[in-house]
Structures are given as structure tokens and as C-alpha cells.
Design a protein around this motif. Structure first.
Motif, PDB file in Angstrom:
ATOM      1  N   CYS A 236      10.683  10.400  -2.507  1.00 20.34           N
ATOM      2  CA  CYS A 236      10.559  10.328  -1.056  1.00 20.34           C
ATOM      3  C   CYS A 236       9.442   9.345  -0.789  1.00 20.34           C
ATOM      4  CB  CYS A 236      10.219  11.695  -0.473  1.00 20.34           C
ATOM      5  SG  CYS A 236      10.085  11.689   1.330  1.00 20.34           S
ATOM      6  N   GLY A 237       9.674   8.424   0.122  1.00 27.91           N
ATOM      7  CA  GLY A 237       8.611   7.466   0.366  1.00 27.91           C
ATOM      8  C   GLY A 237       8.883   6.554   1.531  1.00 27.91           C
ATOM      9  N   LEU A 238       8.088   5.517   1.584  1.00 27.18           N
ATOM     10  CA  LEU A 238       8.088   4.569   2.691  1.00 27.18           C
ATOM     11  C   LEU A 238       8.466   3.190   2.178  1.00 27.18           C
ATOM     12  CD1 LEU A 238       4.700   5.827   4.075  1.00 27.18           C
ATOM     13  CD2 LEU A 238       6.944   6.307   5.078  1.00 27.18           C
ATOM     14  N   PHE A 239       9.241   2.489   2.992  1.00 28.67           N
ATOM     15  CA  PHE A 239       9.752   1.181   2.589  1.00 28.67           C
ATOM     16  C   PHE A 239       9.530   0.171   3.704  1.00 28.67           C
ATOM     17  CE2 PHE A 239      11.967   4.518   0.456  1.00 28.67           C
ATOM     18  CZ  PHE A 239      12.040   4.092  -0.858  1.00 28.67           C
ATOM     19  N   LYS A 240       9.021  -0.999   3.359  1.00 26.75           N
ATOM     20  CA  LYS A 240       8.879  -2.099   4.308  1.00 26.75           C
ATOM     21  C   LYS A 240       9.857  -3.179   3.899  1.00 26.75           C
ATOM     22  CE  LYS A 240       7.445  -4.518   7.690  1.00 26.75           C
ATOM     23  NZ  LYS A 240       8.731  -4.841   8.300  1.00 26.75           N
ATOM     24  N   ARG A 241      10.872  -3.344   4.727  1.00 23.06           N
ATOM     25  CA  ARG A 241      11.907  -4.342   4.459  1.00 23.06           C
ATOM     26  C   ARG A 241      11.604  -5.592   5.276  1.00 23.06           C
ATOM     27  NH1 ARG A 241      16.175  -0.973   2.304  1.00 23.06           N
ATOM     28  NH2 ARG A 241      15.739   1.168   2.856  1.00 23.06           N
TER      29      ARG A 241
ATOM     30  N   ASP B 287      10.449   2.277   7.015  1.00 25.02           N
ATOM     31  CA  ASP B 287      11.404   3.385   7.032  1.00 25.02           C
ATOM     32  C   ASP B 287      11.110   4.385   5.930  1.00 25.02           C
ATOM     33  OD1 ASP B 287      13.855   2.964   4.850  1.00 25.02           O
ATOM     34  OD2 ASP B 287      13.033   1.049   5.518  1.00 25.02           O
ATOM     35  N   ILE B 288      11.494   5.608   6.206  1.00 25.71           N
ATOM     36  CA  ILE B 288      11.339   6.686   5.236  1.00 25.71           C
ATOM     37  C   ILE B 288      12.661   6.850   4.494  1.00 25.71           C
ATOM     38  CG2 ILE B 288      11.933   8.513   6.905  1.00 25.71           C
ATOM     39  CD1 ILE B 288       9.620  10.113   5.302  1.00 25.71           C
ATOM     40  N   GLY B 289      12.550   7.065   3.201  1.00 15.29           N
ATOM     41  CA  GLY B 289      13.742   7.250   2.385  1.00 15.29           C
ATOM     42  C   GLY B 289      13.525   8.388   1.411  1.00 15.29           C
TER      43      GLY B 289
ATOM     44  N   GLY C 169       0.780  -1.232   0.000  1.00 17.52           N
ATOM     45  CA  GLY C 169       0.000   0.000   0.000  1.00 17.52           C
ATOM     46  C   GLY C 169       0.811   1.281   0.000  1.00 17.52           C
ATOM     47  N   PHE C 170       2.123   1.163  -0.079  1.00 22.25           N
ATOM     48  CA  PHE C 170       2.975   2.349  -0.126  1.00 22.25           C
ATOM     49  C   PHE C 170       4.312   1.977  -0.747  1.00 22.25           C
ATOM     50  CE2 PHE C 170       3.240   0.504   4.149  1.00 22.25           C
ATOM     51  CZ  PHE C 170       4.583   0.169   4.220  1.00 22.25           C
ATOM     52  N   GLY C 171       5.139   2.985  -0.933  1.00 17.71           N
ATOM     53  CA  GLY C 171       6.456   2.779  -1.534  1.00 17.71           C
ATOM     54  C   GLY C 171       7.122   4.117  -1.753  1.00 17.71           C
ATOM     55  N   PRO C 172       8.100   4.181  -2.637  1.00 16.82           N
ATOM     56  CA  PRO C 172       8.715   5.469  -2.955  1.00 16.82           C
ATOM     57  C   PRO C 172       7.790   6.274  -3.865  1.00 16.82           C
ATOM     58  CG  PRO C 172       9.732   3.734  -4.250  1.00 16.82           C
ATOM     59  CD  PRO C 172       8.752   3.066  -3.330  1.00 16.82           C
ATOM     60  N   TYR C 173       7.731   7.568  -3.605  1.00 18.24           N
ATOM     61  CA  TYR C 173       6.871   8.454  -4.388  1.00 18.24           C
ATOM     62  C   TYR C 173       7.715   9.466  -5.154  1.00 18.24           C
ATOM     63  CZ  TYR C 173       3.486   6.571  -1.081  1.00 18.24           C
ATOM     64  OH  TYR C 173       2.725   5.728  -0.308  1.00 18.24           O
TER      65      TYR C 173
ATOM     66  N   MET D 156       5.588  11.632   6.081  1.00 17.22           N
ATOM     67  CA  MET D 156       5.413  11.110   7.443  1.00 17.22           C
ATOM     68  C   MET D 156       4.016  11.426   7.972  1.00 17.22           C
ATOM     69  SD  MET D 156       9.187  11.598   9.156  1.00 17.22           S
ATOM     70  CE  MET D 156       8.696  10.917  10.746  1.00 17.22           C
ATOM     71  N   ALA D 157       3.517  12.615   7.700  1.00 18.64           N
ATOM     72  CA  ALA D 157       2.158  12.968   8.121  1.00 18.64           C
ATOM     73  C   ALA D 157       1.140  12.060   7.432  1.00 18.64           C
ATOM     74  CB  ALA D 157       1.877  14.439   7.806  1.00 18.64           C
TER      75      ALA D 157
END
Length: 165
Positions: A78-83, A90-92, A60-64, A113-114
Motif C-alpha cells: 500500500c503506498g503513494l505514487f506520483k505519476r 495517488d494511493i494504491g 520521498g514516498f512510494g509503495p510500502y 493517507m494519514a
């Protein structure tokens, strides 16, 4: 998807392959994130299909993609990563060299993040970087993340610093 004062943040698509090809071959990407072997538009399309698009579908998310809202010019991600090896998301972030040091990282990461908290319901977000990436360390700290520990993520055995909220 997300709009800030200066930026538009949206999901990547295969049409963004030329930009991804440029970004993934910048010296800072290769030094701090790693060489992904993306050398052609076709490689970049596969990178987007197998990474971001797959992540959007699976978690449901990733790098944007981060674009200037004045002209739609892509300047970074900028986005969110699930490792798999980490419990937390984590945010990258990464930007083209001409757009580094202008506050776009903080602006986009704050907005992501918001979004992660309000829309995705995430309560803990971490950040990862190398000890030599002083710009990322400063940005993670500015976002309110604090150093927690060193971990090994990369195959080459290089340590990463984990920052958490």
C-alpha cells in the motif's frame, strides 16, 4: 514506519524480492494492475530497485510493504505514487489473495493517507482503478474518495476511473 492495530507498514527493500515476485504474479495483480514481466527473483529485485527504492529517493514516498504485526508476514503493498501525467499523488494497494476481504486494505490505506497528510503535507490524494475492479472502487469510496472522471493511463487504452478527496 507506520504501525496500526494489526499491521506494520514499511519501505520495501531488495530482501522483499520473493514476496514481490509472488504478489506481481497473482491473477488479481495481472488483471487489474498489469503484467510487469517479473518472473524471477532477479526480476523482482530490479523491480524494487527501479521502482520503490528510486521513488523513495526521488519523491520521498512510494509503495510500502504491508506486514502482519503479529509475525511479520508480508501480505501486500500500500503506498503513494506520483505519476508524471497526473498533478496529484495517488494511493494504491494490492494484497495476496488469502488476505483480501479482511479489512487490511482499508486499515493500511487509511494509515498511509494519514501519513501522507500529516508527515508529507499532501492535501489532495487520488485513487485510480478500472471500472471492473469493484473491490477497489468500494475501498476508495470507504476512504472518502469520490468518483471524478475517466482517464486513459494504460498503453492498451483501457479507461481508469479517477477518484479524489
Amino acid at each position: 514506519m507506520i504501525e496500526t492495530e494489526r499491521l506494520l507498514i514499511e519501505k520495501l527493500s531488495v530482501e522483499d524480492a520473493a514476496f514481490i515476485l509472488d504478489l506481481l504474479n497473482t491473477p488479481s495483480w495481472i488483471e487489474f494492475i498489469g503484467d510487469r514481466g517479473v518472473r524471477t527473483i532477479t526480476d523482482a529485485q530490479h523491480y524494487i530497485l527501479d521502482g520503490p527504492l528510486k521513488n523513495y529517493e526521488q519523491v520521498g514516498f512510494g509503495p510500502y510493504l504491508v506486514k502482519l504485526n503479529t509475525n511479520g508476514l508480508p501480505i501486500g503493498i500500500c503506498g503513494l505514487f506520483k505519476r508524471d501525467i497526473l498533478d496529484d499523488v495517488d494511493i494504491g494497494f494490492a494484497f495476496l489473495p488469502d488476505y483480501m476481504g479482511r479489512g487490511y486494505g482499508y486499515e493500511s490505506a487509511s494509515a498511509v493517507m494519514a501519513y501522507a497528510r500529516s508527515v508529507l503535507g499532501l492535501t489532495r490524494i487520488i485513487g485510480l482503478t478500472t471500472s471492473s475492479n469493484h473491490s477497489s472502487i468500494r475501498l476508495l469510496e470507504k476512504l472518502g474518495l469520490r468518483y471524478e472522471k475517466k482517464i486513459i493511463l494504460r498503453i492498451d487504452g483501457e479507461e481508469s476511473l479517477l477518484f479524489g478527496t
